[in-house]
Design a protein around this motif. Structure first.
Motif, PDB file in Angstrom:
ATOM      1  N   ASN A 294       0.826  -1.207   0.000  1.00 19.55           N
ATOM      2  CA  ASN A 294       0.000   0.000   0.000  1.00 19.55           C
ATOM      3  C   ASN A 294       0.861   1.258   0.000  1.00 19.55           C
ATOM      4  O   ASN A 294       0.563   2.231  -0.705  1.00 19.55           O
ATOM      5  CB  ASN A 294      -0.929   0.007   1.216  1.00 19.55           C
ATOM      6  CG  ASN A 294      -2.023  -1.038   1.109  1.00 19.55           C
ATOM      7  OD1 ASN A 294      -2.380  -1.456   0.005  1.00 19.55           O
ATOM      8  ND2 ASN A 294      -2.566  -1.467   2.239  1.00 19.55           N
ATOM      9  N   VAL A 295       1.939   1.234   0.805  1.00 23.66           N
ATOM     10  CA  VAL A 295       2.851   2.381   0.854  1.00 23.66           C
ATOM     11  C   VAL A 295       3.485   2.602  -0.512  1.00 23.66           C
ATOM     12  O   VAL A 295       3.589   3.737  -0.997  1.00 23.66           O
ATOM     13  CB  VAL A 295       3.943   2.160   1.927  1.00 23.66           C
ATOM     14  CG1 VAL A 295       5.033   3.217   1.808  1.00 23.66           C
ATOM     15  CG2 VAL A 295       3.333   2.191   3.320  1.00 23.66           C
ATOM     16  N   TYR A 296       3.903   1.508  -1.150  1.00 22.84           N
ATOM     17  CA  TYR A 296       4.525   1.589  -2.476  1.00 22.84           C
ATOM     18  C   TYR A 296       3.566   2.197  -3.497  1.00 22.84           C
ATOM     19  O   TYR A 296       3.923   3.101  -4.262  1.00 22.84           O
ATOM     20  CB  TYR A 296       4.967   0.199  -2.926  1.00 22.84           C
ATOM     21  CG  TYR A 296       5.487   0.151  -4.347  1.00 22.84           C
ATOM     22  CD1 TYR A 296       6.787   0.558  -4.652  1.00 22.84           C
ATOM     23  CD2 TYR A 296       4.677  -0.289  -5.391  1.00 22.84           C
ATOM     24  CE1 TYR A 296       7.255   0.525  -5.956  1.00 22.84           C
ATOM     25  CE2 TYR A 296       5.138  -0.331  -6.700  1.00 22.84           C
ATOM     26  CZ  TYR A 296       6.435   0.079  -6.975  1.00 22.84           C
ATOM     27  OH  TYR A 296       6.878   0.051  -8.252  1.00 22.84           O
ATOM     28  N   GLN A 297       2.332   1.711  -3.504  1.00 26.32           N
ATOM     29  CA  GLN A 297       1.358   2.174  -4.488  1.00 26.32           C
ATOM     30  C   GLN A 297       1.001   3.640  -4.275  1.00 26.32           C
ATOM     31  O   GLN A 297       0.722   4.361  -5.229  1.00 26.32           O
ATOM     32  CB  GLN A 297       0.091   1.310  -4.398  1.00 26.32           C
ATOM     33  CG  GLN A 297       0.299  -0.116  -4.919  1.00 26.32           C
ATOM     34  CD  GLN A 297      -0.944  -0.969  -4.781  1.00 26.32           C
ATOM     35  OE1 GLN A 297      -1.811  -0.684  -3.941  1.00 26.32           O
ATOM     36  NE2 GLN A 297      -1.039  -2.012  -5.578  1.00 26.32           N
ATOM     37  N   GLN A 298       1.020   4.084  -3.019  1.00 24.19           N
ATOM     38  CA  GLN A 298       0.682   5.478  -2.740  1.00 24.19           C
ATOM     39  C   GLN A 298       1.853   6.427  -2.987  1.00 24.19           C
ATOM     40  O   GLN A 298       1.653   7.586  -3.355  1.00 24.19           O
ATOM     41  CB  GLN A 298       0.208   5.610  -1.283  1.00 24.19           C
ATOM     42  CG  GLN A 298      -1.111   4.910  -1.005  1.00 24.19           C
ATOM     43  CD  GLN A 298      -1.490   4.951   0.479  1.00 24.19           C
ATOM     44  OE1 GLN A 298      -0.867   5.676   1.261  1.00 24.19           O
ATOM     45  NE2 GLN A 298      -2.480   4.170   0.860  1.00 24.19           N
ATOM     46  N   ALA A 299       3.072   5.924  -2.801  1.00 25.02           N
ATOM     47  CA  ALA A 299       4.231   6.820  -2.845  1.00 25.02           C
ATOM     48  C   ALA A 299       5.014   6.789  -4.152  1.00 25.02           C
ATOM     49  O   ALA A 299       5.647   7.789  -4.502  1.00 25.02           O
ATOM     50  CB  ALA A 299       5.167   6.481  -1.673  1.00 25.02           C
ATOM     51  N   HIS A 300       5.000   5.660  -4.849  1.00 29.41           N
ATOM     52  CA  HIS A 300       5.829   5.573  -6.050  1.00 29.41           C
ATOM     53  C   HIS A 300       5.113   6.220  -7.252  1.00 29.41           C
ATOM     54  O   HIS A 300       3.943   5.912  -7.525  1.00 29.41           O
ATOM     55  CB  HIS A 300       6.143   4.110  -6.369  1.00 29.41           C
ATOM     56  CG  HIS A 300       7.295   3.957  -7.315  1.00 29.41           C
ATOM     57  ND1 HIS A 300       7.189   4.193  -8.673  1.00 29.41           N
ATOM     58  CD2 HIS A 300       8.588   3.596  -7.101  1.00 29.41           C
ATOM     59  CE1 HIS A 300       8.344   3.983  -9.242  1.00 29.41           C
ATOM     60  NE2 HIS A 300       9.209   3.618  -8.307  1.00 29.41           N
ATOM     61  N   PRO A 301       5.806   7.124  -7.964  1.00 28.47           N
ATOM     62  CA  PRO A 301       5.182   7.841  -9.082  1.00 28.47           C
ATOM     63  C   PRO A 301       4.665   6.933 -10.196  1.00 28.47           C
ATOM     64  O   PRO A 301       3.707   7.262 -10.883  1.00 28.47           O
ATOM     65  CB  PRO A 301       6.323   8.731  -9.602  1.00 28.47           C
ATOM     66  CG  PRO A 301       7.249   8.875  -8.433  1.00 28.47           C
ATOM     67  CD  PRO A 301       7.173   7.580  -7.711  1.00 28.47           C
ATOM     68  N   ARG A 302       5.290   5.769 -10.371  1.00 29.02           N
ATOM     69  CA  ARG A 302       4.876   4.887 -11.465  1.00 29.02           C
ATOM     70  C   ARG A 302       4.377   3.542 -10.942  1.00 29.02           C
ATOM     71  O   ARG A 302       4.531   2.500 -11.587  1.00 29.02           O
ATOM     72  CB  ARG A 302       6.044   4.671 -12.446  1.00 29.02           C
ATOM     73  CG  ARG A 302       6.522   5.979 -13.085  1.00 29.02           C
ATOM     74  CD  ARG A 302       7.719   5.754 -13.979  1.00 29.02           C
ATOM     75  NE  ARG A 302       7.349   5.032 -15.205  1.00 29.02           N
ATOM     76  CZ  ARG A 302       6.896   5.594 -16.322  1.00 29.02           C
ATOM     77  NH1 ARG A 302       6.719   6.926 -16.353  1.00 29.02           N
ATOM     78  NH2 ARG A 302       6.600   4.897 -17.371  1.00 29.02           N
ATOM     79  N   ALA A 303       3.768   3.584  -9.774  1.00 23.89           N
ATOM     80  CA  ALA A 303       3.248   2.343  -9.181  1.00 23.89           C
ATOM     81  C   ALA A 303       2.005   1.877  -9.956  1.00 23.89           C
ATOM     82  O   ALA A 303       1.272   2.662 -10.509  1.00 23.89           O
ATOM     83  CB  ALA A 303       2.873   2.589  -7.729  1.00 23.89           C
TER      84      ALA A 303
END
Length: 303
Positions: A294-303
């Protein structure tokens, strides 16, 4: 004359479970309900004794349970209870075959444990009024549940003598009377110290006994029950937030999740929780992976 199946056979079975298997009161209560439910089914099928059960009857009972809409966890528990009961009857030489021996338990649905975030916990701990006896007790209760991850049944059995302030540990008697010592943090110890020196004395005055070895007391000054703890937690959660829903077990989940999130070894967490099998503790690794995703999907620009 019809045999009384779960009076004549059941009483000895529960004595066996309590004495030889060290079954907890909650397990005995659940098994009692499961056997009672099976007895009603036997009555409806005009079967006079549980000793007459066979494979056909077991299949009919499964169909009966599915038709009533029981969830997988309830089905698994009922099957486990009856399998244990019939295993006991075989042990006593009352039957030659266990009709539930070859039944397969339904696979449990993988549900990620609900846990609280640090901000939610902080808001919760800030909501207590330190001048009130019950608030002092509730704060100590929440602190100890989060600081140690102990079960509700373990918490209501904590005695004053079980807390070692100098070593920072708490003695816990868990499932099957298994004993362990668990570390307890400074915030929890401070809350317990304040409660025992003030709020607990105030509550104790309301009791006719004027003395108790148990740490947590209810509003009448007698030892609090596990149901009482659940009521306290639910009531406090509703007071803090209309959207924040948590149970005492949620605090146990939170304890384990926060430890793993901050790098704790899973086997150490297993010991702290009092889990017999590592697979039970591994469920919390799914929580941390889900959180990272969830953190990755919210924070990464190209998630």
């Amino acid at each position: 004359m019809k045999e009384a199946p779960f009076q004549a056979l059941g009483e000895n079975f529960f004595k066996f479970m309590q004495v030889e298997k060290n079954a907890s009161p909650m397990t005995l209560e659940a098994y009692s309900l499961d056997l009672s439910d099976f007895e009603k089914f036997l009555d409806a099928e005009a079967v006079s004794s549980p000793k007459e059960a066979d494979d056909r009857l077991v299949r009919l009972y499964f169909t009966h349970l599915y038709d009533k809409g029981y969830k997988r966890t309830s089905l698994s528990r009922k099957i486990s209870a009856l399998r244990t009961f019939y295993k006991y009857l075989m042990r006593e030489g009352l039957i030659t075959e266990n009709p539930f021996a070859l039944t397969t338990l339904p696979k449990k649905e993988l549900r990620l444990p609900h846990f609280l975030y640090a901000k939610e916990l902080e808001a919760l701990f800030q909501s207590f009024d330190a001048s009130k006896a019950l608030d002092q007790r509730d704060l100590a209760l929440f602190e100890i549940l989060y600081a140690t991850g102990i079960r509700v049944s373990e918490c209501c059995n904590v005695k004053l003598s079980h807390i070692d302030f100098s070593l920072g540990t708490i003695f816990v008697k868990g499932k099957g009377n298994k004993e362990r010592y668990t570390p307890i943090g400074s915030f929890a110890l401070d809350a317990i110290d304040r409660y025992t020196k003030n709020g607990r004395l105030h509550l104790l005055k309301k009791s006719s006994h004027k003395d108790s070895e148990y740490l947590f007391l209810n509003h009448l000054g007698t030892p609090i029950t596990d149901r009482g703890i659940r009521h306290v937690v639910t009531k406090r959660m509703k007071k803090v937030s209309l959207t924040l829903h948590a149970s005492p077990h949620s605090l146990r989940h939170t304890f384990a999740t926060h430890l793993l999130d901050n790098g704790a070894d899973i086997r150490a967490v297993q010991d702290l929780l009092g889990h017999e099998n590592l697979s039970t503790t591994q469920l919390y690794t799914h929580v941390t992976k889900e959180r990272l995703k969830n953190v990755y999907q919210q924070a990464h620009p190209r998630a």
